[in-house]
Design an enzyme around this catalytic site. Structure first.
Site, PDB file in Angstrom:
ATOM      1  N   SER A  93       5.715   5.340   8.421  1.00  0.00           N
ATOM      2  CA  SER A  93       5.087   4.982   7.148  1.00  0.00           C
ATOM      3  C   SER A  93       6.034   5.342   6.011  1.00  0.00           C
ATOM      4  O   SER A  93       6.608   6.438   6.000  1.00  0.00           O
ATOM      5  CB  SER A  93       3.767   5.737   6.975  1.00  0.00           C
ATOM      6  OG  SER A  93       3.290   5.580   5.639  1.00  0.00           O
ATOM      7  N   ASN A 143       5.088   5.972   3.029  1.00  0.00           N
ATOM      8  CA  ASN A 143       4.269   6.522   1.950  1.00  0.00           C
ATOM      9  C   ASN A 143       4.056   8.031   1.999  1.00  0.00           C
ATOM     10  O   ASN A 143       3.343   8.576   1.171  1.00  0.00           O
ATOM     11  CB  ASN A 143       2.909   5.814   1.935  1.00  0.00           C
ATOM     12  CG  ASN A 143       3.069   4.319   1.777  1.00  0.00           C
ATOM     13  OD1 ASN A 143       3.851   3.865   0.964  1.00  0.00           O
ATOM     14  ND2 ASN A 143       2.345   3.554   2.587  1.00  0.00           N
ATOM     15  N   THR A 144       4.651   8.691   2.995  1.00  0.00           N
ATOM     16  CA  THR A 144       4.687  10.153   3.031  1.00  0.00           C
ATOM     17  C   THR A 144       6.140  10.559   2.849  1.00  0.00           C
ATOM     18  O   THR A 144       6.987  10.180   3.659  1.00  0.00           O
ATOM     19  CB  THR A 144       4.143  10.689   4.365  1.00  0.00           C
ATOM     20  OG1 THR A 144       2.759  10.354   4.480  1.00  0.00           O
ATOM     21  CG2 THR A 144       4.300  12.205   4.452  1.00  0.00           C
ATOM     22  N   LYS A 148       5.442   4.095  16.850  1.00  0.00           N
ATOM     23  CA  LYS A 148       5.380   3.011  15.864  1.00  0.00           C
ATOM     24  C   LYS A 148       6.611   3.078  14.978  1.00  0.00           C
ATOM     25  O   LYS A 148       6.904   4.127  14.387  1.00  0.00           O
ATOM     26  CB  LYS A 148       4.110   3.106  15.013  1.00  0.00           C
ATOM     27  CG  LYS A 148       3.895   1.870  14.122  1.00  0.00           C
ATOM     28  CD  LYS A 148       2.489   1.821  13.574  1.00  0.00           C
ATOM     29  CE  LYS A 148       2.215   0.517  12.837  1.00  0.00           C
ATOM     30  NZ  LYS A 148       0.816   0.395  12.404  1.00  0.00           N
ATOM     31  N   ASN A 195       5.669  -1.307  11.523  1.00  0.00           N
ATOM     32  CA  ASN A 195       4.931  -0.808  10.371  1.00  0.00           C
ATOM     33  C   ASN A 195       5.262  -1.684   9.151  1.00  0.00           C
ATOM     34  O   ASN A 195       5.882  -2.738   9.287  1.00  0.00           O
ATOM     35  CB  ASN A 195       5.320   0.661  10.119  1.00  0.00           C
ATOM     36  CG  ASN A 195       4.172   1.484   9.546  1.00  0.00           C
ATOM     37  OD1 ASN A 195       3.424   1.018   8.697  1.00  0.00           O
ATOM     38  ND2 ASN A 195       4.041   2.712  10.025  1.00  0.00           N
ATOM     39  N   ASN A 245       0.835  -1.201   0.000  1.00  0.00           N
ATOM     40  CA  ASN A 245       0.000   0.000   0.000  1.00  0.00           C
ATOM     41  C   ASN A 245       0.868   1.249   0.000  1.00  0.00           C
ATOM     42  O   ASN A 245       1.956   1.269   0.584  1.00  0.00           O
ATOM     43  CB  ASN A 245      -0.972  -0.008   1.197  1.00  0.00           C
ATOM     44  CG  ASN A 245      -0.440   0.757   2.388  1.00  0.00           C
ATOM     45  OD1 ASN A 245      -0.513   1.989   2.436  1.00  0.00           O
ATOM     46  ND2 ASN A 245       0.104   0.014   3.355  1.00  0.00           N
ATOM     47  N   PHE A 249      -1.609   8.399   4.047  1.00  0.00           N
ATOM     48  CA  PHE A 249      -2.351   9.070   5.128  1.00  0.00           C
ATOM     49  C   PHE A 249      -3.615   9.763   4.597  1.00  0.00           C
ATOM     50  O   PHE A 249      -3.908  10.909   4.971  1.00  0.00           O
ATOM     51  CB  PHE A 249      -1.473  10.093   5.853  1.00  0.00           C
ATOM     52  CG  PHE A 249      -0.389   9.527   6.736  1.00  0.00           C
ATOM     53  CD1 PHE A 249      -0.280   8.170   6.971  1.00  0.00           C
ATOM     54  CD2 PHE A 249       0.537  10.383   7.327  1.00  0.00           C
ATOM     55  CE1 PHE A 249       0.724   7.657   7.786  1.00  0.00           C
ATOM     56  CE2 PHE A 249       1.545   9.875   8.150  1.00  0.00           C
ATOM     57  CZ  PHE A 249       1.638   8.523   8.371  1.00  0.00           C
TER      58      PHE A 249
END
Length: 342
Positions: A181, A183-184, A219, A248, A115, A119
Site C-alpha cells: 500500500s 498510504n502508510t 500482495k 495493489n 485513495n 489502513f
C-alpha cells in the site's frame, strides 16, 4: 438496477457512499426473502466454475478484494452477490483511524479512484471476534489481509504481522501479507528483498508449526521494475509461500484525464488505469517463474473481458473492487458466465 441508483451514490463523497451502500445492503439482507432474491439474481452456480488453488476449493474464481470489508462486517451480505471468496482487511494489530479525511476521490473520466485511507480499521482482535461468530458464509473462502500499524517502525514490522497471523489464524482460510500500500509511510520499503524475506520466513515458520498450515500470499505493487519482480519470484520460491496477488494500487498518474486538482491528490490509483499494467505484471510473473505459483489478478477489472485477459495472462483467480463500484454487482455474474462460455 444498479445503473438507476449509481448516480445517487456518485453524488456523494466516495467514503460516505461506501457507508451508505454497505449499510443499505446489510439492512436489505435482514428483510425476509431478500437474501434468496439477491442470490437468485446475481449468483451463478455451476460446478465448472470450481477452482482448486493453493489447496483450497473456490466455488468460483471471482473474489472481493481487500479494502471493501476492512473489519469483517459484511461477509454474509456480500456473499449473496455471488463472490467465490472475500478478503477482509487490511487488518492491523491495533485499531487506527487511518489518514485524515477526505481520503478517497473519484476520477470518473478515468473510471478510477484515488485513495489514501491508511489502513483504517478496528484492529485484528475485533475482526477475529466477528469472524468467530460468522454463520452463513455460503461456502465462500475468506482471506485475511494483514499489515502493520502506522506508528510501528519498519524494523519492528514483523511483530505486527505475527500478531495478526495469530489473531486471525483460526478464522480465515488464507493470509495476504500487504507491504505494497502506498498510504502508510515507509510500508513499500518492506518490499525490498531483505526485510520481505525476514517477514515471510518468520510467518512460514509459525505457519508450519500449526497443525494445519494455511496459504500465505504476498500482495505486490504494480510499480515494481522487472528486476524487482525477479526478486519477488525468488522470494516466493525461496520462502515457499503459496502465491502472489498482483496488484495493489499504483502511484503513477500517467495518462489520467480527470481534473488536474483530483489527479494531484496523494494516494494510490485503482480502476481502469491499472488494467493493462496489472495484467502485464501477472504475465511477467507467470512466464518468468514458469507458472511456479498461483497468482490472484486484481486491478482494473471492469468487464468480463478484463477478467478473461488476466486469466489468460496467468491468473488463477480474479478480484474486484473499483470495477465493482463502477459496474455494479452484475459484473460478478458476467465474469462467471463468460468463463462458462469458454
Amino acid at each position: 438496477m444498479y445503473k438507476l441508483v449509481k448516480p445517487i451514490f456518485f453524488s456523494m463523497n466516495p467514503e460516505q457512499a461506501h457507508h451508505v451502500v454497505t449499510g443499505g445492503i446489510k439492512a436489505l439482507t435482514k428483510i425476509w426473502g431478500a437474501k434468496s432474491l439477491l442470490r437468485s439474481i446475481y449468483t451463478v452456480d455451476d460446478p465448472r466454475l470450481t477452482r482448486e488453488v493453493f489447496g483450497l476449493t473456490f466455488k468460483n474464481p471471482v473474489g472481493l478484494a481487500a479494502g471493501f470489508d476492512k473489519n469483517a462486517e459484511y461477509i454474509d451480505d456480500m456473499a449473496k452477490f455471488g463472490f467465490g471468496f472475500i478478503e477482509i482487511g487490511t487488518v492491523t494489530p491495533r485499531p487506527q483511524p487511518g489518514n485524515d479525511k477526505p481520503r478517497m476521490f473519484r476520477l470518473v473520466s478515468d473510471e478510477a479512484l484515488i485513495n489514501r485511507m491508511g489502513f483504517n480499521n478496528q484492529g485484528a482482535d475485533v475482526a477475529a471476534g466477528r469472524l468467530q461468530f460468522l454463520k452463513n458464509k455460503e461456502g465462500v473462502i475468506i482471506g485475511g489481509n494483514i499489515g502493520k500499524n502506522k506508528m510501528t517502525p519498519n524494523e519492528e514490522a514483523v511483530n505486527d504481522y505475527i500478531y495478526c497471523f495469530h489473531a486471525l489464524y483460526d478464522h480465515v482460510d488464507y493470509f495476504v501479507v500487504n507491504v505494497s500500500s502506498p498510504n502508510t509511510p515507509g510500508l513499500r520499503d518492506l518490499q525490498e528483498k531483505e526485510p520481505l524475506m525476514h517477514i515471510l520466513h518468520t510467518l512460514q515458520e509459525l505457519n508450519r508449526a500449526k497443525p494445519t498450515a494455511k496459504p500465505i500470499l504476498l500482495k505486490i505493487a504494480p510499480d515494481l521494475t522487472d528486476s524487482q519482480l525477479d526478486d519477488i519470484i525468488e522470494i516466493v520460491t525461496t520462502t515457499q509461500i503459496a502465491g502472489v496477488i498482483a496488484t495493489n494500487t499504483t502511484i503513477s498518474r500517467d495518462g489520467l484525464q480527470s481534473d488536474a486538482h483530483l489527479v494531484r491528490e496523494a494516494g494510490g490509483v485503482s480502476g481502469r488505469p491499472l488494467t493493462a499494467r496489472s495484467t502485464e505484471v501477472i504475465r511477467y510473473l507467470s512466464e518468468k517463474s514458469n507458472k511456479a505459483f498461483p497468482i490472484i489478478g486484481v486491478g482494473g477489472v471492469h468487464s468480463a473481458e478484463d477478467a478473461l485477459e488476466k486469466l489468460d495472462a496467468g491468473a488463477a483467480l480474479i478480484q474486484l473492487y473499483t470495477g465493482f463500484i463502477y459496474e455494479g454487482p452484475g459484473l460478478i455474474g458476467d465474469i462467471c458466465k463468460a468463463i462458462l462460455r469458454r
